[in-house]
Design an enzyme around this catalytic site. Structure first.
Site, PDB file in Angstrom:
ATOM      1  N   ARG A 175       0.815  -1.209   0.000  1.00 35.09           N
ATOM      2  CA  ARG A 175       0.000   0.000   0.000  1.00 35.09           C
ATOM      3  C   ARG A 175       0.851   1.263   0.000  1.00 35.09           C
ATOM      4  O   ARG A 175       0.549   2.221  -0.715  1.00 35.09           O
ATOM      5  CB  ARG A 175      -0.942  -0.010   1.215  1.00 35.09           C
ATOM      6  N   GLU A 206       2.530  40.089  -7.721  1.00 35.01           N
ATOM      7  CA  GLU A 206       1.183  39.716  -8.157  1.00 35.01           C
ATOM      8  C   GLU A 206       0.345  40.969  -8.374  1.00 35.01           C
ATOM      9  O   GLU A 206       0.293  41.840  -7.502  1.00 35.01           O
ATOM     10  CB  GLU A 206       0.537  38.825  -7.095  1.00 35.01           C
ATOM     11  N   LYS A 237       1.371  24.965  -3.557  1.00 37.23           N
ATOM     12  CA  LYS A 237       0.161  24.307  -3.049  1.00 37.23           C
ATOM     13  C   LYS A 237       0.356  22.793  -3.107  1.00 37.23           C
ATOM     14  O   LYS A 237      -0.254  22.085  -3.909  1.00 37.23           O
ATOM     15  CB  LYS A 237      -1.062  24.737  -3.849  1.00 37.23           C
ATOM     16  N   LYS A 251       2.727  39.007  -2.956  1.00 33.27           N
ATOM     17  CA  LYS A 251       1.356  38.671  -3.295  1.00 33.27           C
ATOM     18  C   LYS A 251       0.419  39.764  -2.793  1.00 33.27           C
ATOM     19  O   LYS A 251       0.850  40.725  -2.147  1.00 33.27           O
ATOM     20  CB  LYS A 251       1.002  37.303  -2.714  1.00 33.27           C
TER      21      LYS A 251
END
Length: 282
Positions: free
Chosen positions: A99, A196, A134, A166
């Site tokens: 697994r 950004e 992310k 950002k």
């Protein structure tokens, strides 16, 4: 991108400890150490393979005494029904590592496959496909490696790799120009600044402030085309936000240099692979 062995072993060990704890109640009580089996990996989908050497390492750390013959390597296209690798050795090891090995192999192959699809969709344009930060905690290096296997590029690996202003940074500091100037005074000459922007007016200010790279946040294609004309190659332009497989070609055709997609790592579909025991003998 290269994967460091100590990093891989740490991830595998953590995963095995999570899965086994102190005993595999089924395997350890059912089979003894001398039991030998043959097994193979079967592709149940078509795409790009990634993580096969890591899967091999899982069995080495899960108990050893397993030989693996790799038939398909990272980056190779595989079709549904392909045999990816053959294994022979300790049945206990095969079952204990099954697994963990599949979780890693399926996830990385899913990322490589999704990335390759996006790269194909923008072929012939100047746009490069990149990942983002992310990523799943603890798995960033594996995920970013899988993006490169699929033909994509890596964005910054972590917060130390580059300065990226950002929207929250700008809102907290007060202005685009002020934030860029403040950073320029402190960062080294090797560090680039990405900024950004949400509007074309912000883009104009970012250009005047001297940003090296400008991210176009959630702009539509018409706005991005205007941004490309305004910058005229002076800086790299990155498109980010609301990019899907359905619209990625249109985004690329605006002339942007980079298209970043968080979905490549944070919500990718696993590539379906099974491990099958072929024969078993005492």
């Amino acid at each position: 991108m290269m994967l460091q062995p100590f990093y891989i072993d740490k991830i595998i060990t953590t995963a095995l400890e999570e899965d086994i704890h102190y005993v595999d109640v089924t395997t350890d009580y059912l089979l003894d150490d001398s039991h030998i089996s043959e097994a193979y990996y079967l592709a149940k989908d078509s795409g790009v393979l990634c993580g096969i050497d890591i899967a091999k390492r899982v069995f080495e750390l899960a108990g050893g005494n397993v030989e693996m013959k790799i038939l398909k390597k990272d980056g190779e296209a595989v079709e549904k029904g392909d045999i990816l690798a053959m294994m022979k050795g300790s049945t206990r090891t095969l079952l204990k590592g099954e697994r963990t090995a599949l979780n890693i192999l399926q996830h990385m192959s899913g990322i490589a496959t999704a990335t390759a699809e996006c790269v194909a969709l923008v072929a012939g344009t100047r746009a490069q496909i990149t990942d983002t930060r992310k990523t799943l905690p603890g798995l960033r290096q594996l995920q970013k490696y899988a993006v490169t296997v699929g033909g994509g590029k890596n964005h910054r690996y972590n917060l130390s790799d580059g300065a990226m202003l950002k929207d929250n940074h700008i809102d907290a500091y007060g202005s685009i120009t002020g934030a860029v100037q403040a950073l320029r005074k402190k960062i080294g000459h090797m560090v680039k600044i990405e900024l950004e922007v949400r509007t074309l007016a912000e883009l104009e200010e970012a250009l005047a402030a001297g940003a090296d790279i400008i991210m176009l946040d959630n702009m539509n294609c018409e706005e991005m085309r205007k941004a490309v004309a305004m910058t005229n190659g002076a800086v790299l332009l990155e498109a980010s936000g609301n990019v899907t497989k359905e619209n990625i070609r249109a985004v690329a055709e605006t002339g942007v240099d980079i298209i970043s997609l968080g979905a490549l790592t944070h919500s990718v579909k696993c590539f379906d692979i099974s491990m099958r025991i072929q024969t078993a003998k005492d």
